[in-house]
Enzyme design. Structure first.
Site, short mmCIF file in Angstrom:
data_model
loop_
_atom_site.label_atom_id
_atom_site.label_comp_id
_atom_site.label_asym_id
_atom_site.label_seq_id
_atom_site.Cartn_x
_atom_site.Cartn_y
_atom_site.Cartn_z
N GLU A 90 13.38 10.68 37.92
CA GLU A 90 13.89 10.71 39.06
C GLU A 90 15.47 11.00 39.28
O GLU A 90 16.04 11.15 40.42
CB GLU A 90 13.74 9.25 39.98
CG GLU A 90 12.10 9.19 40.40
CD GLU A 90 12.05 7.86 41.33
OE1 GLU A 90 13.05 7.63 42.08
OE2 GLU A 90 11.04 7.54 41.56
N GLU A 107 21.80 11.53 45.47
CA GLU A 107 21.47 12.67 46.00
C GLU A 107 22.56 13.80 46.17
O GLU A 107 23.51 13.13 47.07
CB GLU A 107 20.59 12.59 47.28
CG GLU A 107 20.00 13.82 47.68
CD GLU A 107 18.96 13.42 48.96
OE1 GLU A 107 18.50 14.47 49.53
OE2 GLU A 107 18.98 12.28 49.59
#
Length: 295
Positions: free
Chosen positions: A110, A132
């Protein structure tokens, strides 16, 4: 000779009582669970700074987006909060190594910026991110009275296990005693908090699912419903828990396969364990309802 043996036994007994290893200053962990099976090595006994540096050796490259953020010391500081609860410290050395490999497999998948032609292969690029880069929305569920969104806050993916939505930031912050609702940026600014949030999720079951920790150490037993849905103990079930609605239950999925490959990469290559256990994939498993861990 008898006196010497008696003194050696006494030293060993004292070491066990004090939680110290007879082979150095690092310790052996005795937890409530598995205590009848003897003590277990500490995380620092089986996972060293050299291993961390080798497993994540590209995390500070120029292409990485979290340079100088992720460290061995930061992980260990967080891990010590949960070691006494069994995180990578129960079941014997192979079980401990499988759990660490599974945990890092999800983290690396991830947070990776690797690709098929990357130097050292696609699985050597974990911990490239800590948040992100271009969130499309703020992930605020309006009307949540328990964990209402703070003005101006964005609850997009941050941390070692990227966290999304205010209803997930809220209980995580409550468990860690950190105000993540008003300060969600702490997951990308404070490394220890980022690791602690990931480990807390790993260790904590929810109403609809076991914890990944319970699965990897053999504490989860499938119900009849689980059995009918082909949900079985093994690394594949941790994928189902983590992101089953996207990656499980519909045959082969490249994201699922990436997690499995990361797991084997760490387990075989760095922890030197040949047997990964059974049921590595979740391709045929019925998807369990997603639920974040309860605080």
């Amino acid at each position: 000779m008898g006196k010497g043996l008696g003194m050696a036994a006494a030293v060993l007994l004292v070491a066990m009582v004090l939680g110290m290893s007879v082979h150095g200053t690092q310790g052996l962990v005795c937890t409530k669970d598995f205590k009848e099976k003897g003590c277990n090595k500490t995380i620092s006994d089986i996972f060293t700074v050299d291993m961390f540096e080798a497993m994540f050796n590209h995390r500070n490259d120029r292409v990485a987006h979290a340079q100088s953020f992720w460290t061995y010391d930061g992980f260990m500081a967080a891990a010590k909060f949960y070691e006494k609860d069994g995180f990578a410290s129960v079941g014997g050395e192979d079980v401990q190594k499988r759990e660490l490999s599974a945990f890092f497999a999800h983290v690396a998948h991830e947070t990776s910026c690797g690709w098929s032609g990357a130097k050292d292969g696609p699985y050597a690029w974990g911990l490239c991110y800590n948040e992100e880069m271009a969130p499309e929305k703020d992930y605020c569920k309006t009307g949540d009275l328990t964990y209402p969104c703070a003005p101006g806050a964005g609850y997009y993916g941050r941390g070692a296990f990227p966290l999304y939505w205010n209803y997930n930031y809220g209980p995580t912050g409550k468990a860690l005693k950190v105000d993540l609702l008003h300060h969600p940026e702490l997951l990308s600014k404070n490394e220890t908090i980022a690791w602690r949030a990931a480990i807390w999720y790993w260790m904590t079951p929810a109403k609809t699912r076991p914890s990944p920790h319970e699965i990897m150490v053999g504490k989860w037993a499938p119900t009849k419903v689980d059995t009918l849905a082909y949900r079985k103990p093994g690394f594949g079930m941790t994928i189902n828990v983590k992101t089953g609605d996207e990656e499980c239950g519909h045959g082969e999925d490249p994201r699922m396969q990436s997690r499995i490959s990361h797991y084997l990469y760490f387990l075989n290559g760095y922890f030197k364990v040949d047997d990964p256990g059974s049921n590595l994939d979740c391709s045929l498993q019925g998807v369990i309802p997603l639920a974040y861990a309860a605080a």
